[in-house]
Design a protein around this motif. Structure first.
Motif, PDB file in Angstrom:
ATOM      1  N   LEU A 183       8.072  14.570   6.199  1.00 45.53           N
ATOM      2  CA  LEU A 183       6.618  14.507   6.312  1.00 45.53           C
ATOM      3  C   LEU A 183       6.035  13.101   6.188  1.00 45.53           C
ATOM      4  N   VAL A 184       6.715  12.248   5.453  1.00 49.08           N
ATOM      5  CA  VAL A 184       6.172  10.917   5.156  1.00 49.08           C
ATOM      6  C   VAL A 184       7.139   9.801   5.541  1.00 49.08           C
ATOM      7  N   GLY A 185       8.381   9.936   5.121  1.00 47.66           N
ATOM      8  CA  GLY A 185       9.361   8.857   5.237  1.00 47.66           C
ATOM      9  C   GLY A 185       9.546   8.273   6.618  1.00 47.66           C
ATOM     10  N   GLY A 186       9.549   9.102   7.643  1.00 49.05           N
ATOM     11  CA  GLY A 186       9.763   8.600   8.994  1.00 49.05           C
ATOM     12  C   GLY A 186       8.499   8.406   9.794  1.00 49.05           C
ATOM     13  N   HIS A 187       7.357   8.574   9.153  1.00 52.54           N
ATOM     14  CA  HIS A 187       6.076   8.509   9.880  1.00 52.54           C
ATOM     15  C   HIS A 187       5.571   7.073   9.988  1.00 52.54           C
ATOM     16  N   THR A 188       5.035   6.743  11.147  1.00 51.75           N
ATOM     17  CA  THR A 188       4.362   5.459  11.321  1.00 51.75           C
ATOM     18  C   THR A 188       2.974   5.732  11.888  1.00 51.75           C
ATOM     19  N   LEU A 208       0.599  14.443   1.885  1.00 57.77           N
ATOM     20  CA  LEU A 208       0.020  13.842   0.679  1.00 57.77           C
ATOM     21  C   LEU A 208       0.649  14.453  -0.572  1.00 57.77           C
ATOM     22  N   GLU A 209       0.885  15.754  -0.547  1.00 58.30           N
ATOM     23  CA  GLU A 209       1.553  16.405  -1.677  1.00 58.30           C
ATOM     24  C   GLU A 209       2.974  15.881  -1.849  1.00 58.30           C
ATOM     25  N   ALA A 210       3.693  15.734  -0.747  1.00 61.09           N
ATOM     26  CA  ALA A 210       5.059  15.210  -0.822  1.00 61.09           C
ATOM     27  C   ALA A 210       5.063  13.783  -1.354  1.00 61.09           C
ATOM     28  N   ALA A 211       4.077  12.982  -0.952  1.00 59.31           N
ATOM     29  CA  ALA A 211       3.969  11.605  -1.437  1.00 59.31           C
ATOM     30  C   ALA A 211       3.708  11.583  -2.942  1.00 59.31           C
ATOM     31  N   GLU A 212       2.858  12.480  -3.404  1.00 60.50           N
ATOM     32  CA  GLU A 212       2.586  12.552  -4.846  1.00 60.50           C
ATOM     33  C   GLU A 212       3.867  12.925  -5.600  1.00 60.50           C
ATOM     34  N   ALA A 235       1.996   2.870  -2.944  1.00 60.62           N
ATOM     35  CA  ALA A 235       1.956   2.592  -1.503  1.00 60.62           C
ATOM     36  C   ALA A 235       3.271   2.995  -0.845  1.00 60.62           C
ATOM     37  N   ARG A 236       4.371   2.732  -1.520  1.00 61.47           N
ATOM     38  CA  ARG A 236       5.683   3.113  -0.954  1.00 61.47           C
ATOM     39  C   ARG A 236       5.779   4.628  -0.802  1.00 61.47           C
ATOM     40  N   ALA A 237       5.211   5.362  -1.744  1.00 62.65           N
ATOM     41  CA  ALA A 237       5.232   6.819  -1.664  1.00 62.65           C
ATOM     42  C   ALA A 237       4.502   7.324  -0.427  1.00 62.65           C
ATOM     43  N   LEU A 238       3.480   6.583   0.011  1.00 67.98           N
ATOM     44  CA  LEU A 238       2.714   6.980   1.199  1.00 67.98           C
ATOM     45  C   LEU A 238       3.412   6.609   2.497  1.00 67.98           C
ATOM     46  N   GLY A 239       4.478   5.841   2.423  1.00 70.06           N
ATOM     47  CA  GLY A 239       5.257   5.483   3.606  1.00 70.06           C
ATOM     48  C   GLY A 239       4.386   4.865   4.685  1.00 70.06           C
ATOM     49  N   ALA A 263     -12.232   3.374 -14.343  1.00 69.48           N
ATOM     50  CA  ALA A 263     -12.354   4.786 -13.969  1.00 69.48           C
ATOM     51  C   ALA A 263     -13.804   5.193 -13.725  1.00 69.48           C
ATOM     52  N   ASP A 264     -14.729   4.582 -14.419  1.00 72.38           N
ATOM     53  CA  ASP A 264     -16.137   4.952 -14.254  1.00 72.38           C
ATOM     54  C   ASP A 264     -16.812   4.192 -13.109  1.00 72.38           C
ATOM     55  N   ARG A 265     -16.048   3.344 -12.412  1.00 70.74           N
ATOM     56  CA  ARG A 265     -16.631   2.550 -11.327  1.00 70.74           C
ATOM     57  C   ARG A 265     -15.819   2.579 -10.037  1.00 70.74           C
ATOM     58  N   VAL A 266     -14.832   3.428  -9.960  1.00 72.55           N
ATOM     59  CA  VAL A 266     -13.946   3.415  -8.798  1.00 72.55           C
ATOM     60  C   VAL A 266     -14.724   3.738  -7.513  1.00 72.55           C
ATOM     61  N   THR A 267     -14.495   2.943  -6.489  1.00 71.40           N
ATOM     62  CA  THR A 267     -15.106   3.162  -5.181  1.00 71.40           C
ATOM     63  C   THR A 267     -13.983   3.212  -4.164  1.00 71.40           C
ATOM     64  N   ALA A 268     -13.591   4.411  -3.809  1.00 72.30           N
ATOM     65  CA  ALA A 268     -12.469   4.608  -2.893  1.00 72.30           C
ATOM     66  C   ALA A 268     -12.702   5.913  -2.133  1.00 72.30           C
ATOM     67  N   PHE A 269     -13.557   5.854  -1.122  1.00 73.47           N
ATOM     68  CA  PHE A 269     -13.918   7.055  -0.374  1.00 73.47           C
ATOM     69  C   PHE A 269     -12.934   7.311   0.766  1.00 73.47           C
ATOM     70  N   PHE A 270     -11.680   7.465   0.417  1.00 74.73           N
ATOM     71  CA  PHE A 270     -10.619   7.716   1.385  1.00 74.73           C
ATOM     72  C   PHE A 270      -9.518   8.504   0.681  1.00 74.73           C
ATOM     73  N   PRO A 271      -8.615   9.104   1.461  1.00 74.34           N
ATOM     74  CA  PRO A 271      -7.499   9.806   0.829  1.00 74.34           C
ATOM     75  C   PRO A 271      -6.513   8.811   0.235  1.00 74.34           C
ATOM     76  N   GLY A 272      -5.744   9.275  -0.710  1.00 75.54           N
ATOM     77  CA  GLY A 272      -4.722   8.404  -1.273  1.00 75.54           C
ATOM     78  C   GLY A 272      -4.114   8.954  -2.545  1.00 75.54           C
ATOM     79  N   LEU A 273      -3.327   8.115  -3.170  1.00 75.32           N
ATOM     80  CA  LEU A 273      -2.708   8.415  -4.452  1.00 75.32           C
ATOM     81  C   LEU A 273      -3.360   7.531  -5.500  1.00 75.32           C
ATOM     82  N   TYR A 274      -3.422   8.019  -6.729  1.00 78.66           N
ATOM     83  CA  TYR A 274      -3.985   7.218  -7.808  1.00 78.66           C
ATOM     84  C   TYR A 274      -3.199   7.437  -9.083  1.00 78.66           C
TER      85      TYR A 274
END
Length: 134
Positions: free
Chosen positions: A128-133, A97-101, A15-19, A31-42
């Motif tokens: 790209l991420v750090g100063g974004h709100t 998202l790449e920078a966050a990863e 979460a911190r990486a996503l700022g 892993a066989d049951r994940v329900t997360a239909f949104f962008p993010g990091l995993y």
């Protein structure tokens, strides 16, 4: 192919990486049951709790779709046990998202602990991420 043992401090780093793009509290799923239909990091662990993958996901199927793609590979289907997910706001850009990863890989020290894997660079994270709100 495994990395370090997952520690309690690792999951909040996603979460911190996503700022300012971070939405909610990271959660885990099988892993066989994940329900997360949104962008993010995993972050994926094996049955022993060792980190085996760090990735990003975007698009219509989000993390769920990306994990489903991974699980088409036999070794990942056998090894992927738990997925820890940090949701990103839908407005996150691909470069952010790449920078966050990349930032997460650095924060978790995965580049040196898992030299067989590569992640995007994190140099653009502050702009790209750090100063974004949201």
């Amino acid at each position: 192919m495994s990395g370090p043992l997952l520690q309690r401090v690792h999951v909040p780093m996603l979460a911190r990486a996503l700022g300012g793009f971070s939405v909610g509290t990271p959660f885990w799923s099988r892993a066989d049951r994940v329900t997360a239909f949104f962008p993010g990091l995993y972050l994926v662990t094996d049955v022993r709790g060792r980190i085996v993958w760090l990735g990003k996901a975007a698009g219509a199927l989000g993390v769920t779709g990306r994990i489903a793609q991974h699980r088409t590979e036999p070794w990942k289907r056998q090894v992927f046990d738990r997925v820890f997910v940090a949701e990103a706001d839908d407005r996150i850009t691909g470069p952010a998202l790449e920078a966050a990863e990349g930032w997460a890989a650095d924060a978790l020290n995965l580049r040196s602990r898992m030299p067989h894997r590569t992640w995007p660079p994190s140099g653009a994270w502050p702009a790209l991420v750090g100063g974004h709100t949201v």
